[in-house]
Design an enzyme around this catalytic site. Structure first.
Site, PDB file in Angstrom:
ATOM      1  N   ASN A  82      24.097  34.608  41.527  1.00 24.77           N
ATOM      2  CA  ASN A  82      24.954  34.980  42.660  1.00 24.77           C
ATOM      3  C   ASN A  82      25.098  33.857  43.684  1.00 24.77           C
ATOM      4  O   ASN A  82      26.135  33.762  44.351  1.00 24.77           O
ATOM      5  CB  ASN A  82      24.359  36.220  43.336  1.00 24.77           C
ATOM      6  CG  ASN A  82      24.939  36.470  44.707  1.00 24.77           C
ATOM      7  OD1 ASN A  82      26.061  36.960  44.843  1.00 24.77           O
ATOM      8  ND2 ASN A  82      24.197  36.106  45.755  1.00 24.77           N
ATOM      9  N   SER A 134      34.842  34.607  40.906  1.00 21.88           N
ATOM     10  CA  SER A 134      35.796  34.965  41.963  1.00 21.88           C
ATOM     11  C   SER A 134      37.204  35.066  41.405  1.00 21.88           C
ATOM     12  O   SER A 134      37.555  34.431  40.399  1.00 21.88           O
ATOM     13  CB  SER A 134      35.750  33.861  43.029  1.00 21.88           C
ATOM     14  OG  SER A 134      36.904  33.884  43.825  1.00 21.88           O
ATOM     15  N   TYR A 147      36.132  25.041  44.909  1.00 23.53           N
ATOM     16  CA  TYR A 147      35.584  26.397  44.717  1.00 23.53           C
ATOM     17  C   TYR A 147      36.250  27.071  43.514  1.00 23.53           C
ATOM     18  O   TYR A 147      35.571  27.626  42.638  1.00 23.53           O
ATOM     19  CB  TYR A 147      35.803  27.207  45.990  1.00 23.53           C
ATOM     20  CG  TYR A 147      35.221  28.601  45.941  1.00 23.53           C
ATOM     21  CD1 TYR A 147      33.858  28.818  46.112  1.00 23.53           C
ATOM     22  CD2 TYR A 147      36.039  29.715  45.741  1.00 23.53           C
ATOM     23  CE1 TYR A 147      33.321  30.112  46.078  1.00 23.53           C
ATOM     24  CE2 TYR A 147      35.513  31.005  45.708  1.00 23.53           C
ATOM     25  CZ  TYR A 147      34.153  31.191  45.875  1.00 23.53           C
ATOM     26  OH  TYR A 147      33.630  32.470  45.847  1.00 23.53           O
TER      27      TYR A 147
HETATM   28  P1  NDP Z   1      27.023  34.329  51.582  1.00 27.17           P
HETATM   29  O1  NDP Z   1      27.332  32.987  52.124  1.00 27.17           O
HETATM   30  O2  NDP Z   1      27.008  35.495  52.502  1.00 27.17           O
HETATM   31  O3  NDP Z   1      25.601  34.279  50.824  1.00 27.17           O
HETATM   32  C1  NDP Z   1      25.317  33.217  49.936  1.00 27.17           C
HETATM   33  C2  NDP Z   1      23.886  33.357  49.454  1.00 27.17           C
HETATM   34  O4  NDP Z   1      23.602  32.253  48.565  1.00 27.17           O
HETATM   35  C3  NDP Z   1      22.886  33.286  50.576  1.00 27.17           C
HETATM   36  O5  NDP Z   1      21.796  34.144  50.291  1.00 27.17           O
HETATM   37  C4  NDP Z   1      22.431  31.831  50.537  1.00 27.17           C
HETATM   38  O6  NDP Z   1      21.127  31.709  51.098  1.00 27.17           O
HETATM   39  C5  NDP Z   1      22.431  31.579  49.025  1.00 27.17           C
HETATM   40  N1  NDP Z   1      22.506  30.174  48.658  1.00 27.17           N
HETATM   41  C6  NDP Z   1      23.484  29.275  48.966  1.00 27.17           C
HETATM   42  N2  NDP Z   1      23.180  28.074  48.465  1.00 27.17           N
HETATM   43  C7  NDP Z   1      21.991  28.216  47.823  1.00 27.17           C
HETATM   44  C8  NDP Z   1      21.153  27.326  47.100  1.00 27.17           C
HETATM   45  N3  NDP Z   1      21.466  26.030  46.940  1.00 27.17           N
HETATM   46  N4  NDP Z   1      20.002  27.795  46.573  1.00 27.17           N
HETATM   47  C9  NDP Z   1      19.656  29.099  46.732  1.00 27.17           C
HETATM   48  N5  NDP Z   1      20.409  29.996  47.390  1.00 27.17           N
HETATM   49  C10 NDP Z   1      21.561  29.547  47.943  1.00 27.17           C
HETATM   50  O7  NDP Z   1      28.035  34.555  50.389  1.00 27.17           O
HETATM   51  P2  NDP Z   1      28.547  35.889  49.652  1.00 27.17           P
HETATM   52  O8  NDP Z   1      27.511  36.918  49.669  1.00 27.17           O
HETATM   53  O9  NDP Z   1      29.890  36.181  50.136  1.00 27.17           O
HETATM   54  O10 NDP Z   1      28.720  35.315  48.167  1.00 27.17           O
HETATM   55  C11 NDP Z   1      27.822  35.569  47.103  1.00 27.17           C
HETATM   56  C12 NDP Z   1      28.491  35.129  45.812  1.00 27.17           C
HETATM   57  O11 NDP Z   1      29.692  35.876  45.636  1.00 27.17           O
HETATM   58  C13 NDP Z   1      28.909  33.662  45.800  1.00 27.17           C
HETATM   59  O12 NDP Z   1      28.716  33.125  44.511  1.00 27.17           O
HETATM   60  C14 NDP Z   1      30.383  33.717  46.124  1.00 27.17           C
HETATM   61  O13 NDP Z   1      31.083  32.601  45.635  1.00 27.17           O
HETATM   62  C15 NDP Z   1      30.763  34.995  45.401  1.00 27.17           C
HETATM   63  N6  NDP Z   1      32.009  35.588  45.873  1.00 27.17           N
HETATM   64  C16 NDP Z   1      32.157  35.937  47.190  1.00 27.17           C
HETATM   65  C17 NDP Z   1      33.351  36.497  47.625  1.00 27.17           C
HETATM   66  C18 NDP Z   1      33.585  36.885  49.047  1.00 27.17           C
HETATM   67  O14 NDP Z   1      34.758  37.171  49.391  1.00 27.17           O
HETATM   68  N7  NDP Z   1      32.561  36.941  49.905  1.00 27.17           N
HETATM   69  C19 NDP Z   1      34.454  36.730  46.670  1.00 27.17           C
HETATM   70  C20 NDP Z   1      34.185  36.330  45.318  1.00 27.17           C
HETATM   71  C21 NDP Z   1      32.993  35.800  44.952  1.00 27.17           C
HETATM   72  P3  NDP Z   1      20.658  30.411  51.931  1.00 27.17           P
HETATM   73  O15 NDP Z   1      21.686  30.166  52.974  1.00 27.17           O
HETATM   74  O16 NDP Z   1      19.304  30.789  52.431  1.00 27.17           O
HETATM   75  O17 NDP Z   1      20.573  29.350  50.892  1.00 27.17           O
END
Ligand code: NDP
Length: 237
Positions: A82, A134, A147
């Protein structure tokens, strides 16, 4: 014991997936790279649902850290790739390092985590991977070339891995989510969000909990693999 491991579980969609697995009776391991406060809140939510929480500070792009992470998770049966980051900008303004960081978090990490999970799944004789892609991975988004390309790559990875791993009873599926209410979209103005919502037949953004329910659906369907499940309010009808 069955443990689900969710990458990027400190907020947003990842946290909702953690809670859904906790409610479904799994112990839940999750990782994050920075957001300590968010990780603490996710642990509270998992425990409130009656499950054990295993939080890990781990940047999923780091091969060594990913190896250590998987050594620390007992009873792994489900992996959800995720963790993801977005990048907005015109192609001609996108720095190579931004392009590569997006691919590292959104694609390399899914490869590293899946590769690390396979020996554990083989040992149990089963396993399940869900990748969070996505709508932009299907259609491409203007000003989101890095992206969109990374999420398209994740769909390709899902299909190849599903074919390769099916004989080992390991299923690999993918979610292609539309616009979901999380911090990832906080940079958009209310006007920009309203314009996007206009193109969604169901007339609203999705919630992290709705995506989590779709993930559980894929995990619970023993005859589905290599699928790309759309959850987008009808945006691609
Ligand atoms: P958020 O930015 O709210 O959350 C992202 C999460 O990923 C956080 O927990 C962050 O934690 C973690 N993260 C980011 N980089 C790393 C890393 N290098 N290592 C470990 N953890 C990491 O995003 P969303 O919840 O919106 O998105 C979750 C997924 O869903 C993503 O893959 C996104 O592309 C996908 N998505 C989202 C959509 C949307 O509209 N929101 C639509 C379609 C897909 P931390 O900051 O602590 O690293």
């Amino acid at each position: 014991m069955s443990t689900a491991l969710v990458t990027g579980g400190s907020r947003g969609i990842g946290r909702a997936i953690c809670v859904a697995f906790a409610r479904a009776g799994y112990d839940v391991a999750f990782c994050y790279s920075k957001d300590e406060a968010g990780a603490g809140e996710t642990c509270r939510c998992i425990e409130a649902a009656g499950a054990g929480a295993l939080p890990f500070l781990c940047d999923v792009t780091d091969e060594q850290k990913v190896g250590e992470l998987f050594c620390s998770v007992p009873g792994l049966t489900v992996l959800v790739n995720n963790a993801g980051i977005a990048h907005y900008g015109l192609i001609q303004d996108t720095a190579l390092e931004d392009w590569e960081r997006v691919f590292a978090v959104n694609v390399r990490a899914a490869f590293l985590c899946t590769r690390a999970a396979i020996p554990k799944f083989l040992k149990r004789g089963e396993g399940c991977v869900v990748n969070i892609s996505s709508i932009w991975g299907e259609t491409g988004g203007s000003c989101e070339a890095a992206y969109s390309s990374s999420k398209a790559a994740l769909i390709g990875f899902t299909k190849a891995a599903a074919k390769e791993l099916a004989p080992s009873k390991i299923r690999v599926n993918c979610i292609a989510a539309g616009m979901i209410e999380t911090e990832m979209n906080a940079r958009f103005t209310a006007k920009e969000r309203a314009a996007f919502v206009k193109g969604i037949p169901l007339g609203r953004e999705g919630t992290p909990e709705e995506v989590a329910a779709a993930v559980l659906f894929l995990v619970n369907q023993p005859y589905m693999t290599g699928e790309v499940l759309r959850i987008n309010g009808g945006a691609l009808i």
